[in-house]
Design a protein around this motif. Structure first.
Motif, PDB file in Angstrom:
ATOM      1  N   ALA A   1     -16.447-126.729   6.467  1.00 59.47           N
ATOM      2  CA  ALA A   1     -17.548-127.360   5.732  1.00 59.47           C
ATOM      3  C   ALA A   1     -18.553-126.292   5.279  1.00 59.47           C
ATOM      4  CB  ALA A   1     -18.226-128.420   6.597  1.00 59.47           C
ATOM      5  N   LEU A   2     -18.850-125.344   6.179  1.00 58.85           N
ATOM      6  CA  LEU A   2     -19.784-124.268   5.815  1.00 58.85           C
ATOM      7  C   LEU A   2     -19.235-123.450   4.649  1.00 58.85           C
ATOM      8  CD1 LEU A   2     -20.834-122.970   9.372  1.00 58.85           C
ATOM      9  CD2 LEU A   2     -22.338-124.060   7.693  1.00 58.85           C
ATOM     10  N   ALA A   3     -17.982-123.045   4.756  1.00 58.81           N
ATOM     11  CA  ALA A   3     -17.395-122.198   3.717  1.00 58.81           C
ATOM     12  C   ALA A   3     -17.368-122.917   2.372  1.00 58.81           C
ATOM     13  CB  ALA A   3     -15.985-121.775   4.131  1.00 58.81           C
ATOM     14  N   THR A   4     -17.014-124.209   2.398  1.00 64.67           N
ATOM     15  CA  THR A   4     -16.927-124.968   1.140  1.00 64.67           C
ATOM     16  C   THR A   4     -18.314-125.154   0.530  1.00 64.67           C
ATOM     17  OG1 THR A   4     -15.027-126.110   2.062  1.00 64.67           O
ATOM     18  CG2 THR A   4     -16.012-127.085   0.095  1.00 64.67           C
ATOM     19  N   ALA A   5     -19.296-125.494   1.354  1.00 64.69           N
ATOM     20  CA  ALA A   5     -20.656-125.689   0.836  1.00 64.69           C
ATOM     21  C   ALA A   5     -21.188-124.390   0.232  1.00 64.69           C
ATOM     22  CB  ALA A   5     -21.580-126.178   1.951  1.00 64.69           C
ATOM     23  N   LEU A   6     -20.891-123.255   0.888  1.00 64.24           N
ATOM     24  CA  LEU A   6     -21.363-121.955   0.377  1.00 64.24           C
ATOM     25  C   LEU A   6     -20.705-121.606  -0.952  1.00 64.24           C
ATOM     26  CD1 LEU A   6     -21.521-120.166   3.801  1.00 64.24           C
ATOM     27  CD2 LEU A   6     -23.433-120.282   2.177  1.00 64.24           C
ATOM     28  N   GLU A   7     -19.410-121.905  -1.072  1.00 63.65           N
ATOM     29  CA  GLU A   7     -18.701-121.661  -2.341  1.00 63.65           C
ATOM     30  C   GLU A   7     -19.342-122.428  -3.491  1.00 63.65           C
ATOM     31  OE1 GLU A   7     -14.600-122.877  -2.151  1.00 63.65           O
ATOM     32  OE2 GLU A   7     -14.239-121.462  -0.498  1.00 63.65           O
ATOM     33  N   ARG A   8     -19.859-123.616  -3.176  1.00 61.16           N
ATOM     34  CA  ARG A   8     -20.407-124.484  -4.231  1.00 61.16           C
ATOM     35  C   ARG A   8     -21.871-124.185  -4.528  1.00 61.16           C
ATOM     36  NH1 ARG A   8     -17.956-130.059  -1.704  1.00 61.16           N
ATOM     37  NH2 ARG A   8     -15.784-129.739  -2.306  1.00 61.16           N
ATOM     38  N   CYS A   9     -22.452-123.221  -3.825  1.00 61.29           N
ATOM     39  CA  CYS A   9     -23.881-122.967  -3.920  1.00 61.29           C
ATOM     40  C   CYS A   9     -24.164-121.859  -4.940  1.00 61.29           C
ATOM     41  CB  CYS A   9     -24.365-122.524  -2.544  1.00 61.29           C
ATOM     42  SG  CYS A   9     -26.123-122.489  -2.365  1.00 61.29           S
ATOM     43  N   SER A  10     -25.203-122.055  -5.785  1.00 59.59           N
ATOM     44  CA  SER A  10     -25.596-120.950  -6.665  1.00 59.59           C
ATOM     45  C   SER A  10     -26.719-120.168  -5.990  1.00 59.59           C
ATOM     46  CB  SER A  10     -26.088-121.460  -8.016  1.00 59.59           C
ATOM     47  OG  SER A  10     -25.916-122.834  -8.144  1.00 59.59           O
ATOM     48  N   LEU A  11     -26.884-118.897  -6.385  1.00 55.94           N
ATOM     49  CA  LEU A  11     -27.952-118.086  -5.823  1.00 55.94           C
ATOM     50  C   LEU A  11     -29.295-118.648  -6.267  1.00 55.94           C
ATOM     51  CD1 LEU A  11     -26.819-114.366  -6.007  1.00 55.94           C
ATOM     52  CD2 LEU A  11     -26.697-115.960  -4.113  1.00 55.94           C
ATOM     53  N   GLY A  12     -30.251-118.683  -5.361  1.00 56.05           N
ATOM     54  CA  GLY A  12     -31.544-119.302  -5.641  1.00 56.05           C
ATOM     55  C   GLY A  12     -32.420-118.459  -6.550  1.00 56.05           C
ATOM     56  N   ALA A  13     -33.427-119.085  -7.117  1.00 57.36           N
ATOM     57  CA  ALA A  13     -34.377-118.382  -7.978  1.00 57.36           C
ATOM     58  C   ALA A  13     -35.600-117.941  -7.197  1.00 57.36           C
ATOM     59  CB  ALA A  13     -34.794-119.284  -9.129  1.00 57.36           C
ATOM     60  N   ALA A  14     -35.796-118.547  -6.027  1.00 56.66           N
ATOM     61  CA  ALA A  14     -37.013-118.250  -5.266  1.00 56.66           C
ATOM     62  C   ALA A  14     -36.782-117.131  -4.253  1.00 56.66           C
ATOM     63  CB  ALA A  14     -37.487-119.492  -4.540  1.00 56.66           C
TER      64      ALA A  14
ATOM     65  N   THR B   1     -30.009-119.360   9.368  1.00 55.73           N
ATOM     66  CA  THR B   1     -31.132-119.244   8.435  1.00 55.73           C
ATOM     67  C   THR B   1     -31.601-117.792   8.348  1.00 55.73           C
ATOM     68  OG1 THR B   1     -31.773-121.482   9.010  1.00 55.73           O
ATOM     69  CG2 THR B   1     -33.425-120.167   7.849  1.00 55.73           C
ATOM     70  N   GLY B   2     -31.685-117.287   7.104  1.00 58.00           N
ATOM     71  CA  GLY B   2     -32.120-115.912   6.877  1.00 58.00           C
ATOM     72  C   GLY B   2     -30.992-114.887   6.961  1.00 58.00           C
ATOM     73  N   ARG B   3     -29.774-115.350   7.302  1.00 60.58           N
ATOM     74  CA  ARG B   3     -28.663-114.394   7.449  1.00 60.58           C
ATOM     75  C   ARG B   3     -27.737-114.393   6.251  1.00 60.58           C
ATOM     76  NH1 ARG B   3     -25.733-114.398  13.294  1.00 60.58           N
ATOM     77  NH2 ARG B   3     -24.204-113.101  12.216  1.00 60.58           N
ATOM     78  N   GLN B   4     -27.019-113.280   6.079  1.00 62.34           N
ATOM     79  CA  GLN B   4     -25.932-113.254   5.098  1.00 62.34           C
ATOM     80  C   GLN B   4     -24.810-114.134   5.637  1.00 62.34           C
ATOM     81  OE1 GLN B   4     -25.390-111.888   2.113  1.00 62.34           O
ATOM     82  NE2 GLN B   4     -27.393-110.877   1.941  1.00 62.34           N
ATOM     83  N   PRO B   5     -24.265-115.017   4.801  1.00 65.99           N
ATOM     84  CA  PRO B   5     -23.227-115.920   5.309  1.00 65.99           C
ATOM     85  C   PRO B   5     -21.846-115.262   5.335  1.00 65.99           C
ATOM     86  CG  PRO B   5     -23.788-116.503   3.062  1.00 65.99           C
ATOM     87  CD  PRO B   5     -24.660-115.338   3.427  1.00 65.99           C
ATOM     88  N   ASP B   6     -21.688-114.224   6.144  1.00 69.01           N
ATOM     89  CA  ASP B   6     -20.364-113.590   6.241  1.00 69.01           C
ATOM     90  C   ASP B   6     -19.520-114.309   7.293  1.00 69.01           C
ATOM     91  OD1 ASP B   6     -21.521-112.769   8.620  1.00 69.01           O
ATOM     92  OD2 ASP B   6     -22.074-110.795   7.825  1.00 69.01           O
TER      93      ASP B   6
ATOM     94  N   GLU C   1     -28.897-123.900   0.821  1.00 64.01           N
ATOM     95  CA  GLU C   1     -29.513-123.210  -0.318  1.00 64.01           C
ATOM     96  C   GLU C   1     -29.529-121.715  -0.010  1.00 64.01           C
ATOM     97  OE1 GLU C   1     -32.678-126.766  -1.546  1.00 64.01           O
ATOM     98  OE2 GLU C   1     -33.450-124.779  -1.018  1.00 64.01           O
ATOM     99  N   LEU C   2     -29.222-120.895  -1.030  1.00 61.07           N
ATOM    100  CA  LEU C   2     -29.211-119.437  -0.858  1.00 61.07           C
ATOM    101  C   LEU C   2     -30.443-118.817  -1.514  1.00 61.07           C
ATOM    102  CD1 LEU C   2     -25.473-118.540  -1.626  1.00 61.07           C
ATOM    103  CD2 LEU C   2     -26.585-118.674   0.613  1.00 61.07           C
ATOM    104  N   SER C   3     -30.913-117.707  -0.928  1.00 63.44           N
ATOM    105  CA  SER C   3     -31.966-116.911  -1.559  1.00 63.44           C
ATOM    106  C   SER C   3     -31.322-116.007  -2.616  1.00 63.44           C
ATOM    107  CB  SER C   3     -32.645-116.025  -0.516  1.00 63.44           C
ATOM    108  OG  SER C   3     -33.149-116.809   0.510  1.00 63.44           O
ATOM    109  N   PRO C   4     -32.148-115.426  -3.519  1.00 58.56           N
ATOM    110  CA  PRO C   4     -31.578-114.529  -4.543  1.00 58.56           C
ATOM    111  C   PRO C   4     -30.793-113.361  -3.936  1.00 58.56           C
ATOM    112  CG  PRO C   4     -33.845-115.076  -5.078  1.00 58.56           C
ATOM    113  CD  PRO C   4     -33.594-115.625  -3.711  1.00 58.56           C
ATOM    114  N   ASN C   5     -31.169-112.912  -2.736  1.00 59.60           N
ATOM    115  CA  ASN C   5     -30.438-111.802  -2.118  1.00 59.60           C
ATOM    116  C   ASN C   5     -29.183-112.257  -1.369  1.00 59.60           C
ATOM    117  OD1 ASN C   5     -31.391-112.976   0.193  1.00 59.60           O
ATOM    118  ND2 ASN C   5     -32.680-111.242   0.831  1.00 59.60           N
ATOM    119  N   GLY C   6     -28.867-113.530  -1.477  1.00 59.51           N
ATOM    120  CA  GLY C   6     -27.610-114.020  -0.895  1.00 59.51           C
ATOM    121  C   GLY C   6     -27.722-114.488   0.546  1.00 59.51           C
ATOM    122  N   THR C   7     -28.895-114.369   1.148  1.00 57.11           N
ATOM    123  CA  THR C   7     -29.028-114.893   2.510  1.00 57.11           C
ATOM    124  C   THR C   7     -29.264-116.407   2.456  1.00 57.11           C
ATOM    125  OG1 THR C   7     -31.395-114.474   2.521  1.00 57.11           O
ATOM    126  CG2 THR C   7     -29.975-112.736   3.434  1.00 57.11           C
ATOM    127  N   ILE C   8     -29.034-117.054   3.574  1.00 59.28           N
ATOM    128  CA  ILE C   8     -29.205-118.506   3.641  1.00 59.28           C
ATOM    129  C   ILE C   8     -30.694-118.832   3.753  1.00 59.28           C
ATOM    130  CG2 ILE C   8     -28.789-120.547   5.076  1.00 59.28           C
ATOM    131  CD1 ILE C   8     -25.995-119.394   5.627  1.00 59.28           C
TER     132      ILE C   8
END
Lengths: 290, 163
Positions: A277-290, A234-239, A202-209
């Motif tokens: 697996a990480l890259a694919t899961a991140l591609e499929r993830c929408s930015l969070g609302a929280a 956790t808490g990092r930008q997924p670069d 799950e991603l935060s609105p700022n794009g961090t994990i």
């Protein structure tokens, strides 16, 4: 080869099955038969008694609660594959199921059978670990709950005491919009994976994990969570740097070494599978609302 | 129920059958040795080759991975039930015309796998069929003609050729 001799029991209720099991603690439970029957035919299993639980109607089914999906142990893999509830709420499982064996084995193979056989490379234990599933285990005296993380006791060995039987599995659901990916590598389609990886993110609105689960199969005698990588991400930008660092934590694992693949091969393969697996899961993830 | 023989009553291709088997007897051997239905072939006996694939209560099943005793009361479909007398099933006709077999050992399992799958999905594409057939080993054909024949048969069955 042909199976060794055993006594066959066919209870028609859960109570009857648990009673038989308590009277015959060394009995093997026959669920879908896609692992036990090969073991009998190869004569690597020699049970005195086999308890066939296929006629117990209330052991199969898929139900949604407010925050989880509860699956009966005898639910067939093909039923999971075709279930709209699974497709909607457990997309990681939906993707993993298509990689279990073949169409013709998923018709009979069950989720409970896969979890209790606990092949190191099996897909469903990896999914259950990633989801922090809870297993309901019963005996003639009552029931207890076990976290999937505590279920594997060793190679092909679940934490089941004599007289106990897995009856249901609860999968907590992740927030809508979470990303997931199940990636495995096998020599041939449908073979057991050499390395498999299931990711939920799950991603935060700022794009961090905001939240991540990474579960690995095939690499060690039991499936496990890659907790070092989860902490690191956790808490990092997924670069790319973060993903490469996370995948590199697999190098701390002492890999399985077997005729299918030497340890050195698994060590090379693992970071690639985890990164994919990480890259694919991140591609499929929408930015969070929280 | 003990290690002695277990009575089994089932229907095979719609015909009621009875027999008895030891608990350890698998359904493939029961069909072949007790019911003399030798169209179901036994290859690996551990679920890898798919030669023994049949349909049990509508579900595609490795008959080497099911005990005969488990089939008590079941409706079993085998390769012997596909043709109607001399009239081949569309799958059989297409496999013949498109050279979908050579030695034929894997063919009963392939035809029963496809029979089950086409009931669920009457219009599969070639890629889907290759996935479905990944559990049926054929060491002769290379699968090209098997997939062509299966697509051809699926089209005929959609057009309503008697199945």
């Amino acid at each position: 080869m042909k199976a060794p001799t055993f006594r066959y029991h066919r209870p028609s209720s859960r109570t009857e099955a648990l009673k038989l099991l308590s009277a015959m603690p060394s009995a093997r439970i026959l669920a879908g038969g896609q692992s036990l029957l090969p073991m009998l035919n190869f004569r690597v299993a020699f049970p005195d008694d086999v308890i066939d639980i296929n006629r117990i109607a209330d052991l199969a089914g898929i139900e949604a609660t407010s925050d989880a999906i509860v699956i009966g142990a005898m639910t067939r893999q093909r039923a999971l594959e075709k279930s709209p509830l699974i497709a909607t709420h457990l997309p990681l499982m939906a993707e993993a199921i298509a990689q279990i064996g073949h169409y013709a084995t998923r018709g009979r193979g069950t989720i409970g059978g896969s979890l209790c056989h606990l092949d190191p490379a099996a897909e469903l234990p990896v999914v259950a670990l990633a989801h922090d599933a809870t297993l309901r285990i019963e005996n003639a005296a009552g029931a207890r709950e076990v976290a999937m993380a505590d279920f594997p006791a060793g190679l092909l060995t679940p934490s089941l005491a004599e007289g106990e039987m897995l009856t249901a599995i609860e999968f907590p659901v992740w927030r809508p919009g979470h990303g997931s990916a199940f990636v495995e590598f096998a020599r041939r389609h449908g073979d057991f994976a050499i390395v498999a990886c299931g990711v939920l993110v799950e991603l935060s609105p700022n794009g961090t994990i905001a939240r991540i689960a990474i579960a690995i199969g095939g690499l060690a005698p039991t499936p496990f969570r890659l907790t070092a990588a989860e902490k690191l991400l956790t808490g990092r930008q997924p670069d790319t740097t973060a993903l490469v660092e996370a995948a590199r934590t697999t190098q701390e694992i002492d890999p399985l070494d077997d005729p299918q693949a030497p340890a050195s091969y698994r060590r090379r393969l693992a970071p690639a599978i985890v990164r994919r697996a990480l890259a694919t899961a991140l591609e499929r993830c929408s930015l969070g609302a929280a | 129920m003990t290690a002695s023989r277990i009575d089994i009553a089932l229907t095979v291709n719609g015909v009621p059958c009875k027999g008895a088997a030891e608990p350890r007897t698998n359904l493939a051997d029961f069909l072949r040795h007790d019911l003399a239905l030798t169209g179901t072939h036994v290859g690996c006996e551990h679920g890898s080759c798919g030669a023994c694939t049949i349909i049990v209560d509508g579900v595609v099943t490795r008959s080497c991975l099911m005990l005969a005793a488990q089939a008590d009361g079941a409706a079993v479909e085998t390769i012997e039930g596909l043709s109607q007398g001399d009239k081949l099933h569309p799958l059989q006709q297409a496999f013949w015309e498109r050279h979908g077999l050579q030695c034929g050992f894997c063919t009963p399992g392939i035809l029963m796998t496809l029979t089950a799958y086409l009931r669920e999905d009457p219009s599969p594409d070639a890629e889907t069929l290759r996935d479905v057939l990944s559990g049926n080993l054929c060491r002769c054909t290379g699968y090209q003609n098997i997939v062509t024949a299966a697509l051809d048969a699926a089209a005929r069955m959609r057009e309503g050729v008697a199945a």
